[in-house]
Design a protein around this motif. Sequence first.
Motif, PDB file in Angstrom:
ATOM      1  N   ARG A 115       0.866  -1.192   0.000  1.00 20.76           N
ATOM      2  CA  ARG A 115       0.000   0.000   0.000  1.00 20.76           C
ATOM      3  C   ARG A 115       0.897   1.235   0.000  1.00 20.76           C
ATOM      4  NH1 ARG A 115      -5.119  -0.249   1.579  1.00 20.76           N
ATOM      5  NH2 ARG A 115      -4.906   1.537   2.971  1.00 20.76           N
ATOM      6  N   VAL A 116       0.664   2.133  -0.977  1.00 21.84           N
ATOM      7  CA  VAL A 116       1.574   3.257  -1.202  1.00 21.84           C
ATOM      8  C   VAL A 116       0.816   4.580  -1.186  1.00 21.84           C
ATOM      9  CG1 VAL A 116       3.217   4.263  -2.827  1.00 21.84           C
ATOM     10  CG2 VAL A 116       3.092   1.779  -2.573  1.00 21.84           C
ATOM     11  N   GLY A 130       0.629  12.305 -11.347  1.00 26.57           N
ATOM     12  CA  GLY A 130       0.021  11.283 -12.207  1.00 26.57           C
ATOM     13  C   GLY A 130       1.055  10.308 -12.735  1.00 26.57           C
ATOM     14  N   ALA A 131       2.214  10.827 -13.136  1.00 30.67           N
ATOM     15  CA  ALA A 131       3.287   9.954 -13.615  1.00 30.67           C
ATOM     16  C   ALA A 131       3.776   9.039 -12.497  1.00 30.67           C
ATOM     17  CB  ALA A 131       4.435  10.797 -14.162  1.00 30.67           C
ATOM     18  N   THR A 132       3.892   9.580 -11.299  1.00 32.73           N
ATOM     19  CA  THR A 132       4.332   8.767 -10.164  1.00 32.73           C
ATOM     20  C   THR A 132       3.310   7.672  -9.869  1.00 32.73           C
ATOM     21  OG1 THR A 132       5.559  10.630  -9.275  1.00 32.73           O
ATOM     22  CG2 THR A 132       5.076   8.839  -7.754  1.00 32.73           C
ATOM     23  N   ALA A 133       2.033   7.983  -9.982  1.00 31.93           N
ATOM     24  CA  ALA A 133       0.993   6.963  -9.797  1.00 31.93           C
ATOM     25  C   ALA A 133       1.161   5.842 -10.816  1.00 31.93           C
ATOM     26  CB  ALA A 133      -0.392   7.599  -9.912  1.00 31.93           C
ATOM     27  N   ILE A 136       3.888   3.572  -9.706  1.00 33.95           N
ATOM     28  CA  ILE A 136       3.423   2.682  -8.636  1.00 33.95           C
ATOM     29  C   ILE A 136       2.693   1.492  -9.243  1.00 33.95           C
ATOM     30  CG2 ILE A 136       1.929   2.497  -6.588  1.00 33.95           C
ATOM     31  CD1 ILE A 136       4.565   4.312  -6.350  1.00 33.95           C
ATOM     32  N   GLN A 137       1.870   1.738 -10.251  1.00 28.30           N
ATOM     33  CA  GLN A 137       1.165   0.644 -10.936  1.00 28.30           C
ATOM     34  C   GLN A 137       2.156  -0.331 -11.552  1.00 28.30           C
ATOM     35  OE1 GLN A 137      -1.370   2.930 -13.593  1.00 28.30           O
ATOM     36  NE2 GLN A 137      -3.163   2.340 -12.392  1.00 28.30           N
ATOM     37  N   GLN A 138       3.249   0.184 -12.136  1.00 29.97           N
ATOM     38  CA  GLN A 138       4.246  -0.685 -12.763  1.00 29.97           C
ATOM     39  C   GLN A 138       4.880  -1.645 -11.760  1.00 29.97           C
ATOM     40  OE1 GLN A 138       7.221   1.268 -15.243  1.00 29.97           O
ATOM     41  NE2 GLN A 138       5.712   2.775 -15.938  1.00 29.97           N
ATOM     42  N   THR A 139       4.920  -1.256 -10.490  1.00 26.65           N
ATOM     43  CA  THR A 139       5.530  -2.116  -9.471  1.00 26.65           C
ATOM     44  C   THR A 139       4.562  -3.182  -8.958  1.00 26.65           C
ATOM     45  OG1 THR A 139       4.900  -0.767  -7.556  1.00 26.65           O
ATOM     46  CG2 THR A 139       6.967  -0.187  -8.686  1.00 26.65           C
ATOM     47  N   GLY A 140       3.293  -3.088  -9.348  1.00 27.04           N
ATOM     48  CA  GLY A 140       2.304  -4.036  -8.852  1.00 27.04           C
ATOM     49  C   GLY A 140       1.789  -3.699  -7.472  1.00 27.04           C
ATOM     50  N   SER A 141       2.016  -2.470  -7.032  1.00 26.79           N
ATOM     51  CA  SER A 141       1.564  -2.048  -5.710  1.00 26.79           C
ATOM     52  C   SER A 141       0.242  -1.299  -5.802  1.00 26.79           C
ATOM     53  CB  SER A 141       2.629  -1.169  -5.062  1.00 26.79           C
ATOM     54  OG  SER A 141       3.806  -1.925  -4.842  1.00 26.79           O
ATOM     55  N   GLU A 142      -0.381  -1.082  -4.646  1.00 25.18           N
ATOM     56  CA  GLU A 142      -1.677  -0.411  -4.566  1.00 25.18           C
ATOM     57  C   GLU A 142      -1.499   1.030  -4.124  1.00 25.18           C
ATOM     58  OE1 GLU A 142      -5.795  -0.545  -1.930  1.00 25.18           O
ATOM     59  OE2 GLU A 142      -4.254  -2.071  -1.600  1.00 25.18           O
ATOM     60  N   LEU A 161      -5.772  12.783 -11.635  1.00 18.02           N
ATOM     61  CA  LEU A 161      -5.219  11.732 -10.790  1.00 18.02           C
ATOM     62  C   LEU A 161      -6.211  10.587 -10.621  1.00 18.02           C
ATOM     63  CD1 LEU A 161      -3.519  13.899  -8.018  1.00 18.02           C
ATOM     64  CD2 LEU A 161      -2.530  12.979 -10.128  1.00 18.02           C
ATOM     65  N   PRO A 162      -5.701   9.405 -10.277  1.00 13.24           N
ATOM     66  CA  PRO A 162      -6.587   8.268 -10.014  1.00 13.24           C
ATOM     67  C   PRO A 162      -7.576   8.567  -8.889  1.00 13.24           C
ATOM     68  CG  PRO A 162      -4.298   7.552 -10.157  1.00 13.24           C
ATOM     69  CD  PRO A 162      -4.282   9.056 -10.156  1.00 13.24           C
ATOM     70  N   ASP A 163      -8.639   7.796  -8.851  1.00 11.29           N
ATOM     71  CA  ASP A 163      -9.715   7.998  -7.879  1.00 11.29           C
ATOM     72  C   ASP A 163      -9.358   7.364  -6.534  1.00 11.29           C
ATOM     73  OD1 ASP A 163     -12.137   8.693  -6.767  1.00 11.29           O
ATOM     74  OD2 ASP A 163     -13.202   6.961  -7.600  1.00 11.29           O
ATOM     75  N   VAL A 164      -8.504   8.069  -5.798  1.00 12.04           N
ATOM     76  CA  VAL A 164      -8.105   7.698  -4.433  1.00 12.04           C
ATOM     77  C   VAL A 164      -8.151   8.981  -3.621  1.00 12.04           C
ATOM     78  CG1 VAL A 164      -6.655   5.733  -5.124  1.00 12.04           C
ATOM     79  CG2 VAL A 164      -5.651   8.020  -4.945  1.00 12.04           C
ATOM     80  N   PRO A 165      -8.130   8.900  -2.299  1.00 12.45           N
ATOM     81  CA  PRO A 165      -8.138  10.125  -1.506  1.00 12.45           C
ATOM     82  C   PRO A 165      -6.972  11.055  -1.851  1.00 12.45           C
ATOM     83  CG  PRO A 165      -8.595   8.239  -0.103  1.00 12.45           C
ATOM     84  CD  PRO A 165      -8.193   7.699  -1.448  1.00 12.45           C
TER      85      PRO A 165
END
Length: 172
Positions: A115-116, A130-133, A136-142, A161-165
């Motif tokens: 969880r990141v 957005g690029a950093t997100a 994170i996806q490339q690493t397989g993390s949430e 940005l993705p739909d997260v807080p």
Amino acid sequence: MDLKSLIRDIPDFPKPGILFRDITSLLRNPEGLRYTIDTLTQKCKDAGLAPDYVVGMESRGFIFGSPLAYQLGAGFIPVRKPGKLPGAVHTIEYDLEYGTDRLEIHQDAFDPGSRVLIVDDLIATGGTAGATAQLIQQTGSELVGFGFIIELKDLGGRQKLPDVPILTLVEY
């Protein structure tokens, strides 16, 4: 505490017509810095964010991400400009208002499923966050959320940005 009173405005930086929000005046104020980290920590806890890792982007994300990770009992992972990390990396190129840039993260930065939380000093157009997100996806993390000290609302970065807080302390 009024954090805006600790953030100075620098007109025409880095180019004419830009009003730069300078955090160095906040960083030099011990009470302001403590308040900033404590408040962001509390907002993360109130939002139910319990990251395994906090990711900070070079370089101001390092300043806020490391103490936040400490407060949350998480590890800290740096996202760097190209050529700064010694191991195998994931790389992403992204658009800026005035060109392109690249960011990198170690491929073994965290275990898949970690969880990141991404932290930076400011969200403007959302390009770097957005690029950093995507890294994170490339690493397989949430990705569990974002934390920013300043949000420049008129630039609409939040919508990219993705739909997260998305937690912020000061809005302009």
